[in-house]
Structures are given as C-alpha cells and as structure tokens.
Design a protein around this motif. Sequence first.
Motif, PDB file in Angstrom:
ATOM      1  N   ILE A  23     -23.354  10.871   9.521  1.00 25.99           N
ATOM      2  CA  ILE A  23     -22.208  10.104   9.045  1.00 25.99           C
ATOM      3  C   ILE A  23     -22.069  10.307   7.539  1.00 25.99           C
ATOM      4  O   ILE A  23     -22.949   9.922   6.761  1.00 25.99           O
ATOM      5  CB  ILE A  23     -22.364   8.611   9.384  1.00 25.99           C
ATOM      6  CG1 ILE A  23     -22.519   8.420  10.900  1.00 25.99           C
ATOM      7  CG2 ILE A  23     -21.170   7.811   8.868  1.00 25.99           C
ATOM      8  CD1 ILE A  23     -22.821   6.996  11.316  1.00 25.99           C
ATOM      9  N   HIS A  24     -20.962  10.925   7.145  1.00 24.08           N
ATOM     10  CA  HIS A  24     -20.669  11.165   5.736  1.00 24.08           C
ATOM     11  C   HIS A  24     -19.797  10.033   5.172  1.00 24.08           C
ATOM     12  O   HIS A  24     -19.417   9.102   5.883  1.00 24.08           O
ATOM     13  CB  HIS A  24     -19.965  12.507   5.565  1.00 24.08           C
ATOM     14  CG  HIS A  24     -20.814  13.688   5.940  1.00 24.08           C
ATOM     15  ND1 HIS A  24     -21.747  14.231   5.092  1.00 24.08           N
ATOM     16  CD2 HIS A  24     -20.862  14.426   7.085  1.00 24.08           C
ATOM     17  CE1 HIS A  24     -22.332  15.258   5.682  1.00 24.08           C
ATOM     18  NE2 HIS A  24     -21.822  15.403   6.891  1.00 24.08           N
ATOM     19  N   GLY A  25     -19.450  10.172   3.903  1.00 20.31           N
ATOM     20  CA  GLY A  25     -18.731   9.113   3.202  1.00 20.31           C
ATOM     21  C   GLY A  25     -17.415   8.701   3.815  1.00 20.31           C
ATOM     22  O   GLY A  25     -17.051   7.517   3.770  1.00 20.31           O
ATOM     23  N   ARG A  26     -16.687   9.638   4.423  1.00 20.57           N
ATOM     24  CA  ARG A  26     -15.400   9.270   5.032  1.00 20.57           C
ATOM     25  C   ARG A  26     -15.581   8.203   6.101  1.00 20.57           C
ATOM     26  O   ARG A  26     -14.722   7.332   6.303  1.00 20.57           O
ATOM     27  CB  ARG A  26     -14.747  10.533   5.621  1.00 20.57           C
ATOM     28  CG  ARG A  26     -13.328  10.372   6.195  1.00 20.57           C
ATOM     29  CD  ARG A  26     -13.324   9.701   7.510  1.00 20.57           C
ATOM     30  NE  ARG A  26     -12.033   9.488   8.124  1.00 20.57           N
ATOM     31  CZ  ARG A  26     -11.686   8.344   8.602  1.00 20.57           C
ATOM     32  NH1 ARG A  26     -12.448   7.264   8.436  1.00 20.57           N
ATOM     33  NH2 ARG A  26     -10.551   8.200   9.244  1.00 20.57           N
ATOM     34  N   ASN A  27     -16.715   8.265   6.841  1.00 23.14           N
ATOM     35  CA  ASN A  27     -16.953   7.327   7.924  1.00 23.14           C
ATOM     36  C   ASN A  27     -17.951   6.229   7.580  1.00 23.14           C
ATOM     37  O   ASN A  27     -18.196   5.343   8.395  1.00 23.14           O
ATOM     38  CB  ASN A  27     -17.450   8.076   9.162  1.00 23.14           C
ATOM     39  CG  ASN A  27     -16.415   9.031   9.722  1.00 23.14           C
ATOM     40  OD1 ASN A  27     -16.464  10.224   9.453  1.00 23.14           O
ATOM     41  ND2 ASN A  27     -15.462   8.516  10.481  1.00 23.14           N
ATOM     42  N   SER A  28     -18.529   6.288   6.365  1.00 23.36           N
ATOM     43  CA  SER A  28     -19.488   5.249   5.992  1.00 23.36           C
ATOM     44  C   SER A  28     -18.959   4.298   4.928  1.00 23.36           C
ATOM     45  O   SER A  28     -19.468   3.188   4.780  1.00 23.36           O
ATOM     46  CB  SER A  28     -20.790   5.879   5.485  1.00 23.36           C
ATOM     47  OG  SER A  28     -20.584   6.585   4.271  1.00 23.36           O
ATOM     48  N   MET A  29     -17.919   4.711   4.186  1.00 17.05           N
ATOM     49  CA  MET A  29     -17.381   3.880   3.114  1.00 17.05           C
ATOM     50  C   MET A  29     -15.902   3.595   3.357  1.00 17.05           C
ATOM     51  O   MET A  29     -15.164   4.464   3.843  1.00 17.05           O
ATOM     52  CB  MET A  29     -17.533   4.581   1.767  1.00 17.05           C
ATOM     53  CG  MET A  29     -18.961   4.974   1.420  1.00 17.05           C
ATOM     54  SD  MET A  29     -20.088   3.568   1.268  1.00 17.05           S
ATOM     55  CE  MET A  29     -19.420   2.759  -0.196  1.00 17.05           C
ATOM     56  N   ASN A  35     -17.917  11.009  -7.017  1.00 15.76           N
ATOM     57  CA  ASN A  35     -17.218  12.254  -6.717  1.00 15.76           C
ATOM     58  C   ASN A  35     -16.819  12.305  -5.250  1.00 15.76           C
ATOM     59  O   ASN A  35     -17.410  11.633  -4.406  1.00 15.76           O
ATOM     60  CB  ASN A  35     -18.108  13.452  -7.067  1.00 15.76           C
ATOM     61  CG  ASN A  35     -18.412  13.531  -8.550  1.00 15.76           C
ATOM     62  OD1 ASN A  35     -17.544  13.256  -9.378  1.00 15.76           O
ATOM     63  ND2 ASN A  35     -19.645  13.889  -8.886  1.00 15.76           N
ATOM     64  N   TRP A  36     -15.842  13.149  -4.978  1.00 14.30           N
ATOM     65  CA  TRP A  36     -15.327  13.289  -3.608  1.00 14.30           C
ATOM     66  C   TRP A  36     -15.477  14.730  -3.149  1.00 14.30           C
ATOM     67  O   TRP A  36     -15.431  15.667  -3.948  1.00 14.30           O
ATOM     68  CB  TRP A  36     -13.860  12.872  -3.543  1.00 14.30           C
ATOM     69  CG  TRP A  36     -13.672  11.378  -3.584  1.00 14.30           C
ATOM     70  CD1 TRP A  36     -13.914  10.549  -4.631  1.00 14.30           C
ATOM     71  CD2 TRP A  36     -13.216  10.549  -2.507  1.00 14.30           C
ATOM     72  NE1 TRP A  36     -13.639   9.243  -4.303  1.00 14.30           N
ATOM     73  CE2 TRP A  36     -13.207   9.213  -3.007  1.00 14.30           C
ATOM     74  CE3 TRP A  36     -12.816  10.790  -1.208  1.00 14.30           C
ATOM     75  CZ2 TRP A  36     -12.806   8.133  -2.216  1.00 14.30           C
ATOM     76  CZ3 TRP A  36     -12.421   9.710  -0.434  1.00 14.30           C
ATOM     77  CH2 TRP A  36     -12.416   8.407  -0.927  1.00 14.30           C
ATOM     78  N   SER A  37     -15.644  14.875  -1.827  1.00 15.64           N
ATOM     79  CA  SER A  37     -15.661  16.187  -1.187  1.00 15.64           C
ATOM     80  C   SER A  37     -14.740  16.130   0.011  1.00 15.64           C
ATOM     81  O   SER A  37     -14.062  15.116   0.239  1.00 15.64           O
ATOM     82  CB  SER A  37     -17.083  16.565  -0.755  1.00 15.64           C
ATOM     83  OG  SER A  37     -17.493  15.739   0.325  1.00 15.64           O
ATOM     84  N   GLN A  38     -14.718  17.186   0.806  1.00 17.56           N
ATOM     85  CA  GLN A  38     -13.826  17.207   1.972  1.00 17.56           C
ATOM     86  C   GLN A  38     -14.230  16.199   3.032  1.00 17.56           C
ATOM     87  O   GLN A  38     -13.440  15.877   3.926  1.00 17.56           O
ATOM     88  CB  GLN A  38     -13.784  18.609   2.582  1.00 17.56           C
ATOM     89  CG  GLN A  38     -15.104  19.084   3.160  1.00 17.56           C
ATOM     90  CD  GLN A  38     -15.073  20.548   3.542  1.00 17.56           C
ATOM     91  OE1 GLN A  38     -15.605  21.384   2.849  1.00 17.56           O
ATOM     92  NE2 GLN A  38     -14.428  20.862   4.636  1.00 17.56           N
ATOM     93  N   VAL A  39     -15.459  15.675   2.971  1.00 16.04           N
ATOM     94  CA  VAL A  39     -15.894  14.672   3.946  1.00 16.04           C
ATOM     95  C   VAL A  39     -15.949  13.280   3.322  1.00 16.04           C
ATOM     96  O   VAL A  39     -16.631  12.391   3.832  1.00 16.04           O
ATOM     97  CB  VAL A  39     -17.259  15.038   4.563  1.00 16.04           C
ATOM     98  CG1 VAL A  39     -17.117  16.222   5.495  1.00 16.04           C
ATOM     99  CG2 VAL A  39     -18.301  15.306   3.488  1.00 16.04           C
ATOM    100  N   GLY A  40     -15.198  13.075   2.238  1.00 18.10           N
ATOM    101  CA  GLY A  40     -15.099  11.754   1.655  1.00 18.10           C
ATOM    102  C   GLY A  40     -15.935  11.585   0.408  1.00 18.10           C
ATOM    103  O   GLY A  40     -16.385  12.563  -0.202  1.00 18.10           O
ATOM    104  N   PRO A  41     -16.164  10.340  -0.021  1.00 13.97           N
ATOM    105  CA  PRO A  41     -16.941  10.090  -1.242  1.00 13.97           C
ATOM    106  C   PRO A  41     -18.378  10.569  -1.085  1.00 13.97           C
ATOM    107  O   PRO A  41     -18.968  10.476  -0.001  1.00 13.97           O
ATOM    108  CB  PRO A  41     -16.868   8.565  -1.402  1.00 13.97           C
ATOM    109  CG  PRO A  41     -16.543   8.044  -0.044  1.00 13.97           C
ATOM    110  CD  PRO A  41     -15.702   9.080   0.611  1.00 13.97           C
TER     111      PRO A  41
END
Length: 441
Positions: free
Chosen positions: A363-369, A339-345
């Motif tokens: 660090i959220h999904g946008r910056n980790s994946m 699933n995705w949110s406003q800060v990425g996966p």
Amino acid sequence: MRENDPTHGEDEADGGMGGERRPMWAQLLSSLFFVYPTSLSQPSSSSPVPLVLPLTKHRSTLQYLTPLSYGSPSQPADLVLHLGGSSLWFDCSSRTLPSSSSLVIPSRSIHCLAAKSPQLDSLIFSYSPDQRHACRVFSENSVTETRDSGGALVRDLVLFRSTENEISNQALFFTCSPTSLLNGLASGAKGMVGLGRTRSSLASQFFASYNMQRKFCLCLSSSTGFALFGGMATEAGPIAEFSRSLTFTPLITPQNEKLPSEKFFIGVNSVKINGKRLTLKNGGGIQTELSSIMPYTSMESSIYSTFKEAFLKAAVSMNITRVTAVEPFGLCFSSRGINWSQVGPNVPVIDLVLQSEMVKWRIHGRNSMVGVNGEVMCLAFVDGGVNLDPSNRIVIGGYQLEDVIVEFDLDTSMVGFSPSLLMSNAACSGFRFSDMASESV
C-alpha cells in the motif's frame, strides 16, 4: 471442479474452506433457487461476454453506487454496492409505475425457503406453498447495520450491459424492502446490491443465469470504476495486461463462524511498515475482511495502536511533521515538504504479508493517505475499537481498494489483486467501462 453448476460454489464455501459439507437437500435448494418460470426470460445457454456494472463514488457518504434498471416498464435506480452483501434489494415503492412483470414469491415455496437458507427447517419438504401470503425475507442496510423482515421476495426483469455494450434482460430474485431501510444510504439511492457468497447475491445469480465461470473483478475509484462478471472478465480487453500481474491469496472462512459467511476474508500473517515487521499482540494470523462499505481500513484497537505508532516513527524519520488529528483519523501530518510520485505522497510503505513472505499486498501513499484540506493529510486507517470478534480485527476499506484490480475466483476460493494501477500510469476511471458510469440502461 465442475463449471456452470450453480450449486458447487456454495459447496466449496461450506466444505472446501474448513466447514462441513452441506446435506443433499441443501444442495438441491441451491439449484432450485435458479429455476425460472416461462413467463420471464430464461437463463442463457452459453456464456456471454463479461457483464459490467459501472460504479460511481458518492462524495459525501463515500459509498459506491451502481445504476440498475428493473421491471416493466424498465425504471432506473441507483444502488449502493456491498461487496460482502447477501442479496439484492430495492425500494420498489419508489417506482413511478408498478412493474407488470413482477412475480411475488409465495410463502413456504421452495424459492422462499431457499432465499431464507441456511436457516431452514429440517421438515421443509413437508411444506407446500402458501399462495395467500408473500414470502418475507430479511433485507439488511449494512451501512447502518439495520435489518427488516417486512420485504416481499419477488422475481422481475433487470437490465444489464456487457463489455461490448450489448443489453441483456434477465429475471432475477430480489426483495422489495420498505423505504425506511434507505436511511443512511447516499442521497437518491433506492437499495443495495450484494455480491457476497450466497445463492441470492447478484454475483451468484449472474453466474447461474448466464452459465458463467464463477469469477468477478472489482476496480473501485475515487470517481468512476466498475465490476466485471464472467470467467473472461480479466483475460481479454483493456485490463488483460494488468490481470497477468495479479497476486493470489486464499479466501478463508472465519474460525468463529458457525455458518458459512457471505463476506470475503483473507489471512494477514503480519504487517510491515517500511520493511519492518510490527509486533502484534495476537501474534499474526489476522482474519481480514474486504469491504466496500467501510470507507477506510479499520483495525481493532490494539492492532491500530501498534500500527499508528510504527507509522508515526517511520514518518518522523522521513522528516514528515505530525499535526493535530482530524476526525475520524487518529494520525495526521502537514502536507508541506512531502514529495509526490506517481503512486501518491512519499510516505512510509505498508505491506500486508499474506500466506508467505513472498506474497504481500503493498500500500503506497495514494491508498494510505487522504487529504483533509490543502495543508493536512491523514493516515487513512481508523481505530475500530475493542472487538472480541476475531473476524473483525482488520477490515480493509474501499479507499485501500481503489485503483487496484481485485479478482474473486469462487471456483478456486482465491482472490487476486494487482499492484496499484498508478504504477503503470493507469487508473480504474480510465477504462472504457467506466464511461457508462453515469448512464442507466
């Protein structure tokens, strides 16, 4: 601490962060480096509105480029940004016309010696300028880690824009380096611009030339971002509301450095994944570099191995499916079912715990994946190999810095960082400064 003094920030880098205080002659060189001749434009007597460098990410090399125009007649050139770089250098031979305003700095002059410091001879004041030979200083391509000492130190006019779109023409020192040094840089790039903690970096020359408070902020993006210079850079205008949410941590000097480093380091006490602390072999206290040259965060092999296994365990518990890794990454997952949110996966959250448990870089999904194709995404951290240099255990790369406002305060030796701008439905590419990213002055 005094403001508008081009020498005191270097004192702090040398003495205020655990090193020895520089001798008086070295402090004198710092100020003399910024003495300008009457034939070129003079330093501003008052602080202007913040200066802005537009930044664009190059798709294939993942380098960040900024356009600068220099010389007379003014000619644009794209330069690769190096956050921890020591100086500014161009391939001047690429100009269509020679610059009539360029002044070659003579060998053994005070400016030449200052540019070469701190590797200075103790008898510098017995030297006199050698007008027959140009000052030759080292230039470094930090992408390929190659150096060249054949470049001449010059002083010439460089054009900049302010945040209010005012154009400023300023005389700066830079090196005219050989074309061979461009190897490995983005196609069309004509040099590099360093913002590091040296008197010859672009940031330091900005501060001295315009009597600015020694602050700048960086906002990298996967498309267009910016760098702002000046004490008011984050206190007014469109990024003011985000600057009030900055979390600060001290800039540190690596313990193994005999001389002050031009690079920017912070201390990471521990790493957590989904709130669970990793057990690292070094026991914490990791000297961590901030880099715009490294595309993705690099970790020394023992740290990376522990980090990867912990992330994998947390991901599997979230029903995320592992797939075959894609170089250069060591851990990849199927995009299906994430699933995705406003800060990425929605993937495990990474926390870099800094000087205390209350100070974390999240660090959220946008910056980790990072997506490698429509079906696979990979953990955007790479194995940096076995490295005995403690200053290179972790290097935070550009991808992890994107859509985060990072402010460097060299007067206080602190760095501040915002939460991901995506949490506020914003992005570094959304500010009006980035509208200039495709323009040359």
